[in-house]
Design a protein around this motif. Structure first.
Motif, short mmCIF file in Angstrom:
data_model
loop_
_atom_site.label_atom_id
_atom_site.label_comp_id
_atom_site.label_asym_id
_atom_site.label_seq_id
_atom_site.Cartn_x
_atom_site.Cartn_y
_atom_site.Cartn_z
N VAL A 139 10.94 2.59 5.49
CA VAL A 139 9.88 2.99 4.63
C VAL A 139 8.80 3.75 5.55
CG1 VAL A 139 7.96 1.32 4.90
CG2 VAL A 139 8.53 2.28 2.81
N ASP A 140 8.67 3.84 6.82
CA ASP A 140 7.79 4.52 7.59
C ASP A 140 8.10 5.86 7.43
OD1 ASP A 140 6.27 2.36 8.33
OD2 ASP A 140 7.62 2.26 10.18
N GLU A 141 9.48 6.44 7.35
CA GLU A 141 9.82 7.80 7.23
C GLU A 141 9.57 8.05 5.86
OE1 GLU A 141 14.05 7.86 8.47
OE2 GLU A 141 13.54 6.41 10.05
N LEU A 142 9.35 7.47 4.89
CA LEU A 142 8.94 7.75 3.49
C LEU A 142 7.88 8.27 3.15
CD1 LEU A 142 11.60 5.28 1.67
CD2 LEU A 142 12.34 7.50 2.40
N GLY A 143 6.90 7.83 3.76
CA GLY A 143 5.51 8.15 3.77
C GLY A 143 4.81 7.32 2.96
N LEU A 144 5.10 5.87 2.61
CA LEU A 144 4.22 5.01 1.75
C LEU A 144 2.89 5.15 2.06
CD1 LEU A 144 4.25 3.12 -0.65
CD2 LEU A 144 4.73 1.37 0.89
N ASP A 145 2.39 4.80 3.62
CA ASP A 145 1.22 4.66 3.73
C ASP A 145 0.37 5.83 3.36
OD1 ASP A 145 1.41 2.20 4.71
OD2 ASP A 145 1.96 2.61 6.92
N GLU A 146 0.95 7.20 3.66
CA GLU A 146 0.38 8.54 3.27
C GLU A 146 0.19 8.59 1.81
OE1 GLU A 146 3.12 7.93 5.50
OE2 GLU A 146 2.24 8.71 7.27
N ALA A 147 1.08 8.08 1.37
CA ALA A 147 0.90 8.42 -0.21
C ALA A 147 -0.23 7.43 -0.90
CB ALA A 147 2.39 7.72 -0.95
N LEU A 148 -0.32 6.23 -0.30
CA LEU A 148 -1.57 5.52 -0.57
C LEU A 148 -2.83 6.27 -0.09
CD1 LEU A 148 0.38 1.80 -0.20
CD2 LEU A 148 -0.72 2.99 -2.47
N GLU A 149 -2.82 6.91 0.89
CA GLU A 149 -4.13 7.54 1.37
C GLU A 149 -4.67 8.44 0.27
OE1 GLU A 149 -3.52 8.92 5.23
OE2 GLU A 149 -3.18 7.04 6.14
N THR A 150 -3.58 9.36 -0.47
CA THR A 150 -4.05 10.49 -1.25
C THR A 150 -3.79 10.32 -2.64
OG1 THR A 150 -1.75 11.29 -1.06
CG2 THR A 150 -3.49 12.09 0.64
N GLY A 151 -3.13 8.90 -2.90
CA GLY A 151 -2.82 8.75 -4.32
C GLY A 151 -2.50 7.27 -4.77
N VAL A 152 -1.15 7.16 -5.52
CA VAL A 152 -0.85 5.62 -5.96
C VAL A 152 0.71 5.76 -5.65
CG1 VAL A 152 -2.37 5.56 -7.74
CG2 VAL A 152 -0.24 6.62 -8.34
N ALA A 153 1.34 4.64 -5.55
CA ALA A 153 2.52 4.38 -5.27
C ALA A 153 3.28 3.32 -6.31
CB ALA A 153 2.98 3.94 -3.93
N ILE A 154 4.44 3.95 -6.86
CA ILE A 154 5.26 2.86 -7.67
C ILE A 154 6.32 2.81 -6.98
CG2 ILE A 154 6.30 2.74 -9.89
CD1 ILE A 154 4.59 5.11 -11.11
N ILE A 155 6.59 1.50 -6.68
CA ILE A 155 7.56 0.95 -5.80
C ILE A 155 8.58 0.07 -6.49
CG2 ILE A 155 8.21 -0.03 -3.78
CD1 ILE A 155 5.29 0.07 -2.88
N GLU A 156 9.78 0.75 -6.79
CA GLU A 156 11.01 -0.30 -7.35
C GLU A 156 11.86 -0.76 -6.18
OE1 GLU A 156 13.34 1.26 -10.63
OE2 GLU A 156 12.15 3.20 -10.40
N TRP A 157 12.07 -2.10 -6.10
CA TRP A 157 12.67 -2.95 -5.15
C TRP A 157 11.89 -3.12 -4.03
CZ3 TRP A 157 16.94 -5.16 -6.88
CH2 TRP A 157 17.70 -4.58 -7.96
N PRO A 158 10.49 -3.69 -4.25
CA PRO A 158 9.60 -3.65 -3.17
C PRO A 158 9.90 -5.11 -1.98
CG PRO A 158 8.63 -4.72 -5.29
CD PRO A 158 9.81 -4.06 -5.58
N GLN A 159 10.56 -5.84 -2.58
CA GLN A 159 11.32 -6.81 -1.71
C GLN A 159 11.95 -6.26 -0.51
OE1 GLN A 159 11.93 -6.57 -4.80
NE2 GLN A 159 14.13 -7.07 -5.21
N ARG A 160 12.46 -5.10 -0.51
CA ARG A 160 12.83 -4.46 0.68
C ARG A 160 11.87 -4.01 1.77
NH1 ARG A 160 17.07 -5.05 -2.09
NH2 ARG A 160 18.78 -3.55 -2.32
N LEU A 161 10.52 -4.11 1.62
CA LEU A 161 9.58 -3.99 2.38
C LEU A 161 9.34 -5.05 3.50
CD1 LEU A 161 6.95 -2.19 0.26
CD2 LEU A 161 8.40 -1.25 2.08
N GLU A 162 9.82 -6.19 3.21
CA GLU A 162 9.95 -7.34 3.76
C GLU A 162 8.54 -7.95 4.61
OE1 GLU A 162 12.65 -6.67 7.13
OE2 GLU A 162 14.26 -6.40 5.48
N GLY A 163 7.65 -7.87 3.64
CA GLY A 163 6.17 -8.53 3.88
C GLY A 163 5.25 -7.57 4.36
#
Length: 165
Positions: free
Chosen positions: A100-124
């Protein structure tokens, strides 16, 4: 949208969604309350309505005819909205939470919102400010679904707004 019932005090809300239109209305209602820096995490089995809800949420923030393909193969799609950018993640194909680091989730939340399907894959590694929506099919209700909503961080307590108007 459906009939609400409280579970576990005020922290979790349960809704019955009669059909696909009710699922879409929940997505649109969520969109109107979503703020920059927040995430909506969509849980449920294949066919539970995660993509329907995500599509309605995105269209409510962009335009009604926005093309919203499932990001199953691209893993993330972005959309410019009026107040922020929307990043739609589908983590179904992720093999490790580190990807997920390569996908830019943290960056997305810095500038907007995130919709996450299958969030259990984030493992905590879930975002702190988020609304979790658990969808499940109701076998006895045809196209019906059950949605359980639980807010965390900035969403804590705000999930009630989705049923109270």
């Amino acid at each position: 949208m459906g009939e609400p019932s409280s579970m576990h005090g005020a922290a979790m809300i349960e809704l019955t969604l009669a059909d696909e239109q009710a699922t879409a209305r929940l997505g649109a209602a969520t969109a109107q309350r979503l703020r920059s820096g927040e995430a909506v995490c969509l849980y449920g089995p294949l066919g539970a309505g995660k993509s329907t809800l995500a599509r309605a949420l995105i269209r409510a923030l962009t335009r009604p005819d926005e093309e919203v393909p499932s990001p199953t193969f691209t893993l993330v799609q972005t959309y410019p909205a009026r107040d922020f950018e929307i990043a739609h993640f589908d983590l179904y194909r992720l093999t490790s939470a580190g990807e997920v680091d390569e996908l830019g989730l943290d960056e997305a939340l810095e500038t907007g919102v995130a919709i996450i399907e299958w969030p259990q894959r984030l493992e905590g590694r879930l975002p702190a400010d988020r609304l979790d929506i658990h969808l499940e099919l109701l076998a006895e209700a045809g196209d019906g679904r059950r949605a359980r909503l639980e807010g965390f961080g900035s969403w804590s307590g705000r999930e009630r707004e989705l049923v109270d108007g």
